[in-house]
Scaffold this motif. Structure first.
Motif, PDB file in Angstrom:
ATOM      1  N   ALA A 892      36.473  43.488  36.857  1.00 39.97           N
ATOM      2  CA  ALA A 892      35.888  44.500  38.734  1.00 39.97           C
ATOM      3  C   ALA A 892      36.885  42.961  39.432  1.00 39.97           C
ATOM      4  O   ALA A 892      37.071  43.920  40.847  1.00 39.97           O
ATOM      5  CB  ALA A 892      34.599  44.311  38.353  1.00 39.97           C
ATOM      6  N   LYS A 893      37.472  42.266  39.009  1.00 44.30           N
ATOM      7  CA  LYS A 893      36.966  41.064  39.686  1.00 44.30           C
ATOM      8  C   LYS A 893      38.558  41.016  40.601  1.00 44.30           C
ATOM      9  O   LYS A 893      39.148  40.547  41.586  1.00 44.30           O
ATOM     10  CB  LYS A 893      36.927  39.464  39.740  1.00 44.30           C
ATOM     11  CG  LYS A 893      35.769  39.142  39.105  1.00 44.30           C
ATOM     12  CD  LYS A 893      35.384  38.227  38.498  1.00 44.30           C
ATOM     13  CE  LYS A 893      33.445  37.850  38.002  1.00 44.30           C
ATOM     14  NZ  LYS A 893      33.484  36.865  36.949  1.00 44.30           N
ATOM     15  N   ASP A 894      40.018  41.838  39.475  1.00 46.29           N
ATOM     16  CA  ASP A 894      41.299  42.248  39.700  1.00 46.29           C
ATOM     17  C   ASP A 894      41.187  42.927  40.623  1.00 46.29           C
ATOM     18  O   ASP A 894      42.296  43.382  41.021  1.00 46.29           O
ATOM     19  CB  ASP A 894      41.693  42.017  38.773  1.00 46.29           C
ATOM     20  CG  ASP A 894      43.199  41.570  38.458  1.00 46.29           C
ATOM     21  OD1 ASP A 894      43.440  41.226  40.027  1.00 46.29           O
ATOM     22  OD2 ASP A 894      43.982  41.673  37.697  1.00 46.29           O
ATOM     23  N   ASP A 895      40.843  42.590  42.033  1.00 50.33           N
ATOM     24  CA  ASP A 895      41.179  43.734  42.901  1.00 50.33           C
ATOM     25  C   ASP A 895      42.684  43.729  43.674  1.00 50.33           C
ATOM     26  O   ASP A 895      43.461  44.468  43.987  1.00 50.33           O
ATOM     27  CB  ASP A 895      39.956  43.416  44.755  1.00 50.33           C
ATOM     28  CG  ASP A 895      38.794  44.356  43.964  1.00 50.33           C
ATOM     29  OD1 ASP A 895      39.039  44.671  43.310  1.00 50.33           O
ATOM     30  OD2 ASP A 895      37.500  44.083  45.553  1.00 50.33           O
ATOM     31  N   GLN A 896      43.350  42.435  43.492  1.00 52.23           N
ATOM     32  CA  GLN A 896      44.284  42.630  44.610  1.00 52.23           C
ATOM     33  C   GLN A 896      45.584  42.833  43.438  1.00 52.23           C
ATOM     34  O   GLN A 896      46.021  43.853  43.879  1.00 52.23           O
ATOM     35  CB  GLN A 896      44.814  40.839  43.988  1.00 52.23           C
ATOM     36  CG  GLN A 896      43.796  39.840  45.691  1.00 52.23           C
ATOM     37  CD  GLN A 896      43.676  40.179  46.591  1.00 52.23           C
ATOM     38  OE1 GLN A 896      45.102  40.644  46.909  1.00 52.23           O
ATOM     39  NE2 GLN A 896      43.066  41.033  47.458  1.00 52.23           N
ATOM     40  N   LYS A 898      45.727  44.477  40.525  1.00 56.47           N
ATOM     41  CA  LYS A 898      45.103  46.665  39.314  1.00 56.47           C
ATOM     42  C   LYS A 898      44.135  46.800  40.872  1.00 56.47           C
ATOM     43  O   LYS A 898      42.811  46.819  39.680  1.00 56.47           O
ATOM     44  CB  LYS A 898      44.934  45.787  38.463  1.00 56.47           C
ATOM     45  CG  LYS A 898      45.852  45.573  37.500  1.00 56.47           C
ATOM     46  CD  LYS A 898      45.407  44.855  36.502  1.00 56.47           C
ATOM     47  CE  LYS A 898      46.655  43.966  35.579  1.00 56.47           C
ATOM     48  NZ  LYS A 898      46.173  43.369  34.411  1.00 56.47           N
ATOM     49  N   PRO A 899      44.749  47.412  42.066  1.00 51.30           N
ATOM     50  CA  PRO A 899      42.982  47.559  42.752  1.00 51.30           C
ATOM     51  C   PRO A 899      42.073  48.732  42.264  1.00 51.30           C
ATOM     52  O   PRO A 899      40.941  49.314  41.747  1.00 51.30           O
ATOM     53  CB  PRO A 899      43.538  48.253  44.543  1.00 51.30           C
ATOM     54  CG  PRO A 899      45.437  48.070  44.115  1.00 51.30           C
ATOM     55  CD  PRO A 899      45.217  46.900  43.171  1.00 51.30           C
ATOM     56  N   ARG A 900      43.708  49.549  41.195  1.00 50.85           N
ATOM     57  CA  ARG A 900      42.702  50.931  40.457  1.00 50.85           C
ATOM     58  C   ARG A 900      42.040  50.684  39.451  1.00 50.85           C
ATOM     59  O   ARG A 900      40.832  51.393  39.174  1.00 50.85           O
ATOM     60  CB  ARG A 900      43.773  51.989  40.554  1.00 50.85           C
ATOM     61  CG  ARG A 900      44.863  52.712  42.034  1.00 50.85           C
ATOM     62  CD  ARG A 900      45.253  53.360  41.386  1.00 50.85           C
ATOM     63  NE  ARG A 900      45.279  54.611  40.589  1.00 50.85           N
ATOM     64  CZ  ARG A 900      46.580  54.648  39.602  1.00 50.85           C
ATOM     65  NH1 ARG A 900      47.455  53.790  39.521  1.00 50.85           N
ATOM     66  NH2 ARG A 900      45.692  55.902  39.019  1.00 50.85           N
ATOM     67  N   ALA A 902      40.603  47.908  39.198  1.00 52.38           N
ATOM     68  CA  ALA A 902      39.498  47.109  39.393  1.00 52.38           C
ATOM     69  C   ALA A 902      38.097  47.927  40.152  1.00 52.38           C
ATOM     70  O   ALA A 902      36.706  48.094  39.665  1.00 52.38           O
ATOM     71  CB  ALA A 902      39.364  46.005  40.581  1.00 52.38           C
ATOM     72  N   GLN A 903      38.881  49.574  40.489  1.00 52.18           N
ATOM     73  CA  GLN A 903      37.730  50.628  41.485  1.00 52.18           C
ATOM     74  C   GLN A 903      36.559  50.924  40.319  1.00 52.18           C
ATOM     75  O   GLN A 903      36.073  51.556  40.542  1.00 52.18           O
ATOM     76  CB  GLN A 903      38.802  51.456  42.137  1.00 52.18           C
ATOM     77  CG  GLN A 903      37.678  52.055  42.921  1.00 52.18           C
ATOM     78  CD  GLN A 903      38.958  53.250  44.080  1.00 52.18           C
ATOM     79  OE1 GLN A 903      39.982  52.783  43.569  1.00 52.18           O
ATOM     80  NE2 GLN A 903      37.765  53.789  44.238  1.00 52.18           N
ATOM     81  N   LYS A 906      34.511  48.639  37.929  1.00 50.59           N
ATOM     82  CA  LYS A 906      33.172  48.418  38.929  1.00 50.59           C
ATOM     83  C   LYS A 906      32.326  49.761  39.008  1.00 50.59           C
ATOM     84  O   LYS A 906      30.894  49.537  39.732  1.00 50.59           O
ATOM     85  CB  LYS A 906      33.990  48.146  40.566  1.00 50.59           C
ATOM     86  CG  LYS A 906      34.401  47.186  41.103  1.00 50.59           C
ATOM     87  CD  LYS A 906      34.311  46.851  42.512  1.00 50.59           C
ATOM     88  CE  LYS A 906      35.211  45.178  42.730  1.00 50.59           C
ATOM     89  NZ  LYS A 906      36.191  45.714  44.199  1.00 50.59           N
ATOM     90  N   GLN A 924      28.333  40.518  43.591  1.00 51.36           N
ATOM     91  CA  GLN A 924      28.636  42.483  43.583  1.00 51.36           C
ATOM     92  C   GLN A 924      28.338  42.473  44.746  1.00 51.36           C
ATOM     93  O   GLN A 924      27.017  42.149  45.633  1.00 51.36           O
ATOM     94  CB  GLN A 924      28.250  42.914  42.750  1.00 51.36           C
ATOM     95  CG  GLN A 924      29.420  43.381  41.881  1.00 51.36           C
ATOM     96  CD  GLN A 924      28.758  44.270  40.804  1.00 51.36           C
ATOM     97  OE1 GLN A 924      27.872  44.196  40.132  1.00 51.36           O
ATOM     98  NE2 GLN A 924      29.979  44.938  40.357  1.00 51.36           N
TER      99      GLN A 924
END
Length: 925
Positions: A892-896, A898-900, A902-903, A906, A924
């Motif tokens: 969930a923290k790896d937004d940069q 692997k955004p999909r 992470a989404q 979350k 969060q």
């Protein structure tokens, strides 16, 4: 029979019907009917069978079964409703309305009945309004056409066109029929004016197509002699249109026979028509193409279409009534005084018809009768008719050798026959020599005679070849030598001729082939020669270098004389090496060498690189459009074995992926569809495999535009049958995967062809590539609701297999399986709840997906987990109580990066918080 077994079949039928296997349900209900005596029970079974027939689109049988149920109970609304549906499909709208009105009066509150009645009423209204305006139209059209003072040609042409178009629609056809149309159309035919005759014949096609009672009425009014006379007219288009009408009439009457409406009367009508066709064959006043059209019709309508039909009585009747008449055409010597007018195709058509009749026989007694009739016929010409009779006899032998060769061989053995052939070969009269040399060549094909001919004929043929003044004779003698010389087939070490002489003969054949001053009939023999000589790889290499010869051969394909087709196809099979290769067993080879036996050898120029180069040269020379042209021609010379050769060539032409686009652009894709749907099993399979190769590497919607793409499905599904090779299975699956990804309509077509159980079967295959292809195909098919429901079915292992495959080592297999799971879990919460029940390894499989180095697999894993958490609190609890929680928190923290992923992670955590399973993370939102 016990009540229990009856009930068992009925229950089985119900279960099969619910599962969508309507054909099997029908069989179960039929079985139950055979055991059942009681009327009320029988009525229910008839009603159930009607439902099966509706699903199987056999509306006439649906109507018959529903009627039986209604006879037992006139208040049976289910049966009444089913009968109304069947009647609607059969175009009998007024009767359908009556049944629906009865349904509504029995169940006034039933919404489905009310809606059905409303929509049927509106379509009835439309039809009535179009009918009333066509009423006056039909009369006007006939007036214009039959008015001798009407001089306006455009007006007449328009009236004719309108009639033809109107007859294509059921309502219009019925209107014309009711307006005394058949009598008026007969008057048009009797005018003997070609344009009016064509209009009448084409309108009659609309009246008769698929309509047995109208066909019987047309036949009664026009009568068989008139129809057969129109077929025999000089005007080619009129003769062809009559041929087309007769074919449609045969089909409609035959359908009546199968459905047993007025079986006996239809059988009589059929025989009357066929009797007149047979008489037309020997009628001196009939035109040559009329005779050809009659032969082609007999080929299409007399022999059984498949061995599943048990009744071959029509063929037996034709043999008794007409075998000698067919032989009259086959034994005609062109140009002889008093001979029947024939075309260059007539003899070939007679051979094909004889062959089909012979193949339709079922037992030795029937075959012996056929042989006896042939021998009697040939003997009647051979004995006591001087030279002209001997020529007719020899020509008849040729005709039989090209068709049912067993009968031909039998006739060759008549006393004095072979000697006559050999002595006529040395005749000074060109026409006589031609007949005899051709007979010798056809006889040389048959191994039984070949040794005798090699002993007696080779020296004679060499003499003729070297010393004859006439090219037409030399070319035939050359083909005889080629046939006898190619007995070794592709075996390089079995050369019959001295070194180099094959090349010389081939060069001479190519020279004749390119000589446009010669007639097409003679140049055809040059291709016959090449069909034998191209067994030799040196000849193949020289042929593909000779552009003029290739072009000349492709040009011949488009000529009137279609008997060249087989020779062209054989030459191309040889050049592309697309015949079956027998790989010899290495141990046997060693033994053979040790025992000094003959060992077959391959020519060095038949190695794959050479073949590939030859294929390219043929493609550049335009081989595809020539083959497409052959397939398009509805010609008796395009026999099943000829179709198989063409399919073999096509498969060789699409071997290399980069050539496939060009093959499609020149009409190859379109030509392959009919090749894959009829012919020998080998031919159909080769064509289907070529279609699969095209579908795998090109955009199927461009390769098969419009409706054509749906026609490709059945051939591709045929590649999944168990008797096909692993490569064919694999290519079939890959091609279907491509199609299943395009649209729901294509997936429905694949479902209708019953492919899904076969695709599932291959998911258990040992071979990993086949297993992968089946799983990918299933992944695309799962976009269909019907397939999703299979995964929901109780007691099935489908879901378990997908979960287990999501944990396999093979990354592509994991990708296909996890993709299917992601889609299924998104659409069906029930599947999410079942995943923990199908295997104890479910958690570790999902965690392995989440930890995969492949972002794609991680994303699929995260989506499956997200869907499962959303589906049910209990499932979410199991996930959150395991290491999955920790993994999701990291993802969930790896937004940069692997955004999909992470989404999705979350979303899972947020849902778990909502359930109160975990505390919200202070960081969060």
């Amino acid at each position: 029979p016990t009540a229990a077994s009856r009930e068992g079949f009925r229950a089985q039928g119900n279960a099969l019907f619910q599962a969508g296997d309507h054909a099997a349900a029908l069989a179960a209900y039929t079985e139950a009917l055979s055991l059942c005596e009681a009327e009320p029970e029988r009525a229910v079974l008839h009603r159930n069978r009607a439902a099966c027939y509706l699903k199987l689109e056999d509306y006439a049988k649906a109507e018959a079964d529903a009627s039986k149920a209604i006879e037992a109970d006139g208040r049976d609304v289910k049966a009444l409703f089913r009968r109304s549906q069947a009647l609607q499909k059969l175009g009998r709208l007024d009767q359908a309305v009556t049944d629906l009105q009865r349904c509504v009066s029995l169940e006034p509150k039933n919404k489905a009945f009310q809606e059905a009645l409303r929509s049927l009423g509106s379509s009835m209204h439309e039809r009535v309004s179009t009918m009333s305006c066509t009423d006056s139209k039909v009369e006007q059209m006939f007036q214009i056409l039959l008015d001798p003072d009407e001089k306006d040609a455009d007006k007449k042409q328009k009236a004719a066109q309108n009639l033809i178009v109107l007859a294509r629609e059921e309502a219009g056809a019925e209107k014309i029929f009711q307006s005394d149309g058949v009598r008026l159309l007969t008057r048009l035919l009797d005018t003997a004016k070609a344009d009016l005759m064509l209009a009448a014949l084409r309108t009659l096609v609309g009246l008769c197509a698929g309509h047995r009672s109208r066909t019987a009425a047309v036949l009664a009014e026009l009568e068989a002699p008139r129809l057969s006379a129109v077929l025999g007219v000089e005007h080619e288009q009129v003769s062809l249109a009559a041929c087309n009408l007769l074919h449609v009439m045969f089909d409609s009457l035959k359908e009546g026979l199968q459905k047993d409406f007025r079986g006996k009367e239809d059988a009589v009508d059929l025989k009357v028509l066929i009797k007149h066709l047979l008489e037309l064959l020997v009628l001196e006043g009939a035109s040559a193409h009329g005779r050809d059209n009659a032969l082609n019709l007999l080929i299409k309508v007399v022999p059984r279409k498949s061995s599943k039909e048990t009744n071959n009585s029509l063929s037996l009747w034709v043999i008794d009534q007409g075998l000698k008449k067919v032989l009259e055409v086959g034994s005609t010597v062109c140009g002889a005084p008093g001979s029947l007018p024939v075309t260059e195709n007539s003899r070939m058509s007679a051979s094909v018809l004889l062959s089909k009749l012979y193949d339709d026989l079922k037992c030795d007694a029937e075959r012996e009768n056929f042989h006896r009739l042939c021998k009697d016929y040939v003997r009647s010409w051979f004995e006591g008719h001087e030279l002209a009779g001997k020529l007719r006899a020899v020509q008849a032998v040729s005709c039989l050798l090209q068709g049912p060769s067993d009968a031909g061989n039998g006739v060759l053995e008549l006393e004095g026959m072979m000697d006559s052939v050999l002595s006529l070969c040395a005749s000074v009269c060109e026409a006589h020599q031609l007949v005899a040399v051709e007979a010798l060549i056809h006889a040389a094909d048959k191994a039984k005679r070949a040794s005798f001919i090699t002993a007696n004929g080779v020296s004679l043929l060499k003499e003729i070849y070297k010393h004859s003044e006439r090219d037409s004779i030399r070319i035939r003698a050359l083909v005889g030598l080629c046939k006898l010389g190619s007995a070794g087939g592709t075996d390089f070490s079995m050369k019959q001729f001295a070194e180099g002489s094959t090349m010389k003969l081939a060069k001479q054949c190519r020279k004749w082939l390119c000589n446009e001053a010669m007639d097409a009939g003679t140049r055809r023999w040059a291709v016959e020669g090449l069909a034998y000589l191209t067994f030799d790889a040196d000849v193949k290499e020289e042929f593909v270098e000779d552009k003029a010869a290739m072009q000349a051969m492709f040009h011949l394909v488009r000529s009137e004389d279609r008997s060249v087709l087989y020779a062209v196809a054989s030459t191309l099979v040889n050049c592309t090496n697309s015949y079956d290769h027998e790989e010899p067993d290495p141990q046997m080879l060693e033994l053979a060498k040790y025992a000094k036996q003959h060992v077959p050898e391959q020519h060095p120029k038949d190695k794959p690189d050479f073949v590939k180069r030859r294929v390219r040269k043929l493609l550049t020379a335009g081989v595809v459009s020539a083959l497409a042209c052959i397939v398009k021609s509805e010609n008796p010379a395009l026999t099943d074995s000829c179709r198989e050769l063409i399919s073999r060539v096509f498969l060789a032409l699409v071997e290399e992926a980069e050539d496939r686009g060009g093959v499609v652009a020149q009409g190859g894709g379109k030509a392959l569809i009919p090749l894959s749907l009829e012919g020998t099993e080998v031919g159909q399979t080769k064509a289907a495999q070529a279609l699969a190769k095209i579908t795998i590497t090109s955009n199927p919607e461009l390769a098969f535009p419009g409706e054509r793409i749906y026609e490709v499905v059945r051939p591709l599904v045929s590649l999944l049958h168990l008797q096909r090779t692993g490569l064919e299975n694999f290519e079939g699956l890959m091609a279907l995967t491509n199609l299943a990804g395009i649209s729901e309509r294509l997936r429905q077509k694949i479902l209708k062809e019953k492919a899904v159980p076969m695709i599932e079967g291959y998911m258990f295959e040992e071979h990993e590539l086949i297993r992968l292809a089946a799983t990918e195909c299933m992944c695309n098919m799962a976009m269909s609701k019907e397939v999703q429901e299979l995964f929901l079915a109780e007691g099935s292992d489908r879901l378990k297999l997908m979960v287990l495959y999501s944990g396999e080592e093979d990354e592509k297999l994991r990708r296909a399986a996890s993709g299917t799971l992601a889609m299924l879990t998104a659409l069906h919460p029930a599947i999410c709840k079942r995943i923990p029940q199908v295997t104890v390894h479910w958690l570790e499989i999902l965690q392995a997906l989440l930890l995969s180095p492949s972002v794609e697999l991680q994303h699929r894993g995260a989506v499956v987990v997200m869907n499962m958490v959303a589906a049910e609190r209990e499932v979410a609890e199991q996930l959150m109580a395991s290491e999955t929680l920790e993994i999701l928190s990291v993802l969930a923290k790896d937004d940069q990066d692997k955004p999909r992923v992470a989404q999705a992670a979350k979303a899972s955590l947020a849902q778990a918080v909502a359930y109160g399973l975990i505390q919200p993370n202070p960081g969060q939102a």
